[in-house]
Design a protein around this motif. Structure first.
Motif, PDB file in Angstrom:
ATOM      1  N   VAL A 111       4.921 -50.503  -1.800  1.00  0.00           N
ATOM      2  CA  VAL A 111       5.015 -49.464  -2.824  1.00  0.00           C
ATOM      3  C   VAL A 111       5.967 -48.397  -2.276  1.00  0.00           C
ATOM      4  CG1 VAL A 111       3.753 -47.647  -4.035  1.00  0.00           C
ATOM      5  CG2 VAL A 111       2.676 -49.877  -3.642  1.00  0.00           C
ATOM      6  N   VAL A 112       6.913 -47.955  -3.117  1.00  0.00           N
ATOM      7  CA  VAL A 112       7.836 -46.900  -2.719  1.00  0.00           C
ATOM      8  C   VAL A 112       7.345 -45.577  -3.285  1.00  0.00           C
ATOM      9  CG1 VAL A 112      10.196 -46.006  -2.955  1.00  0.00           C
ATOM     10  CG2 VAL A 112       9.808 -48.458  -2.590  1.00  0.00           C
ATOM     11  N   VAL A 113       7.296 -44.560  -2.461  1.00  0.00           N
ATOM     12  CA  VAL A 113       6.929 -43.233  -2.951  1.00  0.00           C
ATOM     13  C   VAL A 113       8.074 -42.279  -2.625  1.00  0.00           C
ATOM     14  CG1 VAL A 113       5.608 -42.724  -0.861  1.00  0.00           C
ATOM     15  CG2 VAL A 113       5.165 -41.427  -2.925  1.00  0.00           C
ATOM     16  N   CYS A 114       8.421 -41.457  -3.615  1.00  0.00           N
ATOM     17  CA  CYS A 114       9.548 -40.536  -3.415  1.00  0.00           C
ATOM     18  C   CYS A 114       9.265 -39.244  -4.183  1.00  0.00           C
ATOM     19  CB  CYS A 114      10.858 -41.166  -3.892  1.00  0.00           C
ATOM     20  SG  CYS A 114      10.966 -41.369  -5.681  1.00  0.00           S
ATOM     21  N   GLY A 115      10.202 -38.322  -4.094  1.00  0.00           N
ATOM     22  CA  GLY A 115      10.018 -37.017  -4.724  1.00  0.00           C
ATOM     23  C   GLY A 115      10.276 -37.000  -6.215  1.00  0.00           C
ATOM     24  N   GLY A 116      10.716 -38.122  -6.769  1.00  0.00           N
ATOM     25  CA  GLY A 116      10.740 -38.297  -8.218  1.00  0.00           C
ATOM     26  C   GLY A 116      11.939 -37.747  -8.954  1.00  0.00           C
ATOM     27  N   LEU A 117      12.808 -37.004  -8.268  1.00  0.00           N
ATOM     28  CA  LEU A 117      13.928 -36.376  -8.979  1.00  0.00           C
ATOM     29  C   LEU A 117      15.201 -37.236  -8.834  1.00  0.00           C
ATOM     30  CD1 LEU A 117      13.102 -32.678  -8.022  1.00  0.00           C
ATOM     31  CD2 LEU A 117      12.622 -33.852 -10.177  1.00  0.00           C
TER      32      LEU A 117
ATOM     33  N   LEU B 122       6.370 -35.266  -8.193  1.00  0.00           N
ATOM     34  CA  LEU B 122       7.258 -34.202  -8.676  1.00  0.00           C
ATOM     35  C   LEU B 122       6.778 -32.819  -8.218  1.00  0.00           C
ATOM     36  CD1 LEU B 122       7.553 -35.680 -12.243  1.00  0.00           C
ATOM     37  CD2 LEU B 122       9.407 -35.547 -10.572  1.00  0.00           C
ATOM     38  N   PRO B 123       7.714 -31.913  -7.983  1.00  0.00           N
ATOM     39  CA  PRO B 123       7.313 -30.560  -7.565  1.00  0.00           C
ATOM     40  C   PRO B 123       6.689 -29.744  -8.698  1.00  0.00           C
ATOM     41  CG  PRO B 123       9.717 -30.720  -7.746  1.00  0.00           C
ATOM     42  CD  PRO B 123       9.180 -32.102  -7.940  1.00  0.00           C
ATOM     43  N   GLY B 124       7.122 -29.956  -9.923  1.00  0.00           N
ATOM     44  CA  GLY B 124       6.677 -29.129 -11.031  1.00  0.00           C
ATOM     45  C   GLY B 124       5.472 -29.695 -11.773  1.00  0.00           C
ATOM     46  N   ARG B 125       5.217 -29.120 -12.934  1.00  0.00           N
ATOM     47  CA  ARG B 125       4.069 -29.554 -13.738  1.00  0.00           C
ATOM     48  C   ARG B 125       4.501 -30.375 -14.945  1.00  0.00           C
ATOM     49  NH1 ARG B 125       1.592 -24.287 -12.264  1.00  0.00           N
ATOM     50  NH2 ARG B 125       2.772 -23.336 -13.926  1.00  0.00           N
TER      51      ARG B 125
ATOM     52  N   ARG C 143       5.864 -33.918 -16.137  1.00  0.00           N
ATOM     53  CA  ARG C 143       6.160 -35.302 -15.776  1.00  0.00           C
ATOM     54  C   ARG C 143       7.521 -35.749 -16.304  1.00  0.00           C
ATOM     55  NH1 ARG C 143       3.125 -39.229 -17.950  1.00  0.00           N
ATOM     56  NH2 ARG C 143       2.352 -37.740 -19.483  1.00  0.00           N
ATOM     57  N   GLY C 144       7.970 -35.111 -17.364  1.00  0.00           N
ATOM     58  CA  GLY C 144       9.244 -35.489 -17.961  1.00  0.00           C
ATOM     59  C   GLY C 144      10.441 -35.224 -17.061  1.00  0.00           C
ATOM     60  N   ALA C 145      10.242 -34.456 -16.001  1.00  0.00           N
ATOM     61  CA  ALA C 145      11.344 -34.169 -15.079  1.00  0.00           C
ATOM     62  C   ALA C 145      11.635 -35.337 -14.144  1.00  0.00           C
ATOM     63  CB  ALA C 145      11.019 -32.917 -14.250  1.00  0.00           C
ATOM     64  N   GLY C 146      10.763 -36.344 -14.136  1.00  0.00           N
ATOM     65  CA  GLY C 146      10.957 -37.485 -13.241  1.00  0.00           C
ATOM     66  C   GLY C 146      12.123 -38.357 -13.690  1.00  0.00           C
ATOM     67  N   ASN C 147      12.740 -39.044 -12.752  1.00  0.00           N
ATOM     68  CA  ASN C 147      13.823 -39.953 -13.130  1.00  0.00           C
ATOM     69  C   ASN C 147      13.259 -41.175 -13.871  1.00  0.00           C
ATOM     70  OD1 ASN C 147      13.538 -42.345 -11.270  1.00  0.00           O
ATOM     71  ND2 ASN C 147      13.722 -40.736  -9.706  1.00  0.00           N
ATOM     72  N   ARG C 148      14.131 -41.899 -14.571  1.00  0.00           N
ATOM     73  CA  ARG C 148      13.644 -42.920 -15.501  1.00  0.00           C
ATOM     74  C   ARG C 148      13.247 -44.228 -14.820  1.00  0.00           C
ATOM     75  NH1 ARG C 148      18.292 -46.138 -16.996  1.00  0.00           N
ATOM     76  NH2 ARG C 148      20.067 -45.399 -15.797  1.00  0.00           N
ATOM     77  N   HIS C 149      13.366 -44.307 -13.500  1.00  0.00           N
ATOM     78  CA  HIS C 149      13.025 -45.549 -12.818  1.00  0.00           C
ATOM     79  C   HIS C 149      11.619 -45.535 -12.219  1.00  0.00           C
ATOM     80  CE1 HIS C 149      17.187 -46.640 -13.322  1.00  0.00           C
ATOM     81  NE2 HIS C 149      17.549 -45.512 -12.745  1.00  0.00           N
TER      82      HIS C 149
ATOM     83  N   ILE D 268       2.366 -34.016   0.512  1.00  0.00           N
ATOM     84  CA  ILE D 268       1.575 -35.110  -0.070  1.00  0.00           C
ATOM     85  C   ILE D 268       2.312 -36.431   0.093  1.00  0.00           C
ATOM     86  CG2 ILE D 268       0.578 -36.005  -2.205  1.00  0.00           C
ATOM     87  CD1 ILE D 268      -0.025 -33.251  -3.042  1.00  0.00           C
ATOM     88  N   LEU D 269       3.626 -36.386  -0.062  1.00  0.00           N
ATOM     89  CA  LEU D 269       4.452 -37.573   0.200  1.00  0.00           C
ATOM     90  C   LEU D 269       4.155 -38.094   1.603  1.00  0.00           C
ATOM     91  CD1 LEU D 269       7.271 -38.789  -1.226  1.00  0.00           C
ATOM     92  CD2 LEU D 269       8.245 -37.835   0.851  1.00  0.00           C
ATOM     93  N   VAL D 270       4.115 -37.193   2.549  1.00  0.00           N
ATOM     94  CA  VAL D 270       3.875 -37.575   3.943  1.00  0.00           C
ATOM     95  C   VAL D 270       2.440 -38.056   4.129  1.00  0.00           C
ATOM     96  CG1 VAL D 270       3.640 -36.610   6.268  1.00  0.00           C
ATOM     97  CG2 VAL D 270       5.708 -36.169   4.903  1.00  0.00           C
ATOM     98  N   ASN D 271       1.477 -37.372   3.515  1.00  0.00           N
ATOM     99  CA  ASN D 271       0.080 -37.787   3.674  1.00  0.00           C
ATOM    100  C   ASN D 271      -0.155 -39.201   3.143  1.00  0.00           C
ATOM    101  OD1 ASN D 271      -0.860 -35.455   4.879  1.00  0.00           O
ATOM    102  ND2 ASN D 271      -1.468 -34.484   2.963  1.00  0.00           N
ATOM    103  N   THR D 272       0.520 -39.555   2.079  1.00  0.00           N
ATOM    104  CA  THR D 272       0.192 -40.810   1.390  1.00  0.00           C
ATOM    105  C   THR D 272       0.969 -42.004   1.912  1.00  0.00           C
ATOM    106  OG1 THR D 272      -0.494 -41.603  -0.783  1.00  0.00           O
ATOM    107  CG2 THR D 272       1.817 -40.914  -0.582  1.00  0.00           C
ATOM    108  N   CYS D 273       2.039 -41.788   2.668  1.00  0.00           N
ATOM    109  CA  CYS D 273       2.850 -42.925   3.114  1.00  0.00           C
ATOM    110  C   CYS D 273       2.381 -43.453   4.468  1.00  0.00           C
ATOM    111  CB  CYS D 273       4.328 -42.543   3.184  1.00  0.00           C
ATOM    112  SG  CYS D 273       4.757 -41.474   4.584  1.00  0.00           S
ATOM    113  N   ASP D 274       2.728 -44.712   4.723  1.00  0.00           N
ATOM    114  CA  ASP D 274       2.490 -45.296   6.049  1.00  0.00           C
ATOM    115  C   ASP D 274       3.634 -44.964   6.991  1.00  0.00           C
ATOM    116  OD1 ASP D 274       0.107 -46.668   5.248  1.00  0.00           O
ATOM    117  OD2 ASP D 274       1.379 -48.099   4.194  1.00  0.00           O
ATOM    118  N   ALA D 275       4.833 -44.826   6.448  1.00  0.00           N
ATOM    119  CA  ALA D 275       6.026 -44.526   7.248  1.00  0.00           C
ATOM    120  C   ALA D 275       7.069 -43.982   6.289  1.00  0.00           C
ATOM    121  CB  ALA D 275       6.532 -45.789   7.940  1.00  0.00           C
ATOM    122  N   LEU D 276       8.128 -43.396   6.842  1.00  0.00           N
ATOM    123  CA  LEU D 276       9.128 -42.716   6.015  1.00  0.00           C
ATOM    124  C   LEU D 276      10.545 -43.110   6.422  1.00  0.00           C
ATOM    125  CD1 LEU D 276       9.024 -39.056   4.838  1.00  0.00           C
ATOM    126  CD2 LEU D 276      11.023 -39.769   6.138  1.00  0.00           C
TER     127      LEU D 276
END
Lengths: 158, 158, 158, 158
Positions: free
Chosen positions: D34-40, D62-65, D67-73, D89-97
């Motif tokens: 699973v890939v986790v990213c900052g969403g922008l 995403l940093p804001g409130r 959800r529509g600010a996220g990229n379309r992928h 939170i990105l760091v807390n939830t990932c196994d590695a970066l």
């Protein structure tokens, strides 16, 4: 963008609460909504199971830093590390919230969602009085009797 | 370590709520407690004023990133940038909580504090029913009639 | 409103780092600034001690939910319960940041402060290269040689 | 449980950074992560596109409130409302970066991940010096030259 509906409720649920939550999860998934929940047991697990059995997407926002603590029906587990403050992220990310049963943690989610102006359906849950401060008035939660009614409240027909 | 008591309530308060909050702040300061609040207006400002008039220490946990948004009675303003999630930090850092009046934001603080097992006194505020889930049972808030009674509940005599 | 300056650095400090931090805290307090730090040991404790010895105000933003974990020189301890995310609140609430020495946690605070466009002074700390992405360019940290120079950078004379 | 790998990088990426991120996302998805990213945008969008083109799952925090600010992928967008604290939170939830390129925001994620003891691969990014505090020593990031090498570092063959 698919709607995103939060389902909140106690981590230790009665058989009735679990069955209601399971039905809510299934109905939301069949309506195309993403279900977001706290990721642990009880109502959180039952709604996730219902959504996954209907091929839906379920996001679990966990309080701790261990993704392994999430129930096995989650599509995605996010380990926030925020403790109970993860309830606020649940509220920030959802379009509306359904509470099934509930204790103090669930009530915090109901209150934060109403504070943010989001629609809240209460199923077998808190019978909240009106806000005591006239100056704090505003919209309130909607009590519903069935899972179908809860879903109609948060996902009105187009 | 001095006790740390949170005072919660609406940002737009009635004259009665403001007066109650001012008295609560003063009594807490005279008992040697640090007062922590949300840092803005209404009940938050009134309790801060009461505490400062009694030479107390008041910490304001602001929702935004601008310390200048805090009311002028705060000893210290912390700009959390967390929005309403700052309510959770208020709860984490206090020993007990007094709610004066209240809307949905205040209710979220009451619920989070009870979730965390902390003592909660309700003054002119929410008349909460019992939690609907038996499995979520536990201690509840204590309704009080006066500022002095509220302070006795959260700061029992040694 | 008094300026609010964050002092960051490792929880286990060398004797030199502790002495630098103590001097930084003292100078900030004498200039009328509120000092905010992570509340624990090492550089955090030394800067707090320096500020308190100069009758200053020191706020400790603790990672856990136990205010008792704060060092004994804090004027106020806030138990955030956010773990390392409390570093972001330190950055949100300060006007500028001084890092003394530092490991990965300190570097996260330096980076977040620069991301937020705040002034950062590095004393005996990270020798950061330029940002690798041209598109991510912007202002960088300022390396300083003494506590007095660090304080001049973050609190320019009026 | 599938591994969860964070991909970090600037929101405005060079063509080279975007191509590297796209390849990283694709390789991670094909390895079942699973890939986790900052969403922008920028690196966040490119890694999401790469993962989705390979039928992978991508979570955007995403940093804001909105959800529509996220990229379309994105498969799932979580609107945290935490601003830059969502990096934690990105760091807390990932196994590695894996960091691709990077400005100050990316550096904060690298630092928090190393603080948490997680593996970090740097691709075309920060050339970090050793930590200045001996007492803060510990493992450091691993510089890599290609997307394939980055993925090998964070997902070692079984």
């Amino acid at each position: 963008m698919r709607p995103c509906i939060a389902v909140a409720g106690p981590g230790q649920a009665s058989a009735r609460e679990a069955e209601l939550a399971r039905q809510v999860g299934g109905l939301l998934a069949r309506r195309g909504a993403v279900v977001v929940c706290g990721g642990l047991g009880g109502v959180m697990e039952a709604c996730a199971q219902g959504a996954r059995d209907a091929d839906g997407m379920v996001v679990g926002l966990l309080p701790g830093r261990d993704r392994g603590a999430g129930n096995r029906h989650l599509s995605v587990a996010v380990a926030t590390g925020l403790g109970e403050l993860r309830n606020g992220i649940l509220v920030n990310t959802c379009d509306a919230l359904i509470a099934v049963g509930g204790g103090w943690g669930t009530l915090s989610e109901v209150a934060l969602a109403l504070r943010a102006g989001k629609t809240v359906a209460l199923l077998d849950g808190w019978a909240l009085p009106d806000a005591p401060s006239a100056t704090a008035a505003g919209h309130g939660p909607i009590r519903v009797a069935t899972p179908a009614e809860a879903v109609e409240v948060v996902l009105p027909p187009a």
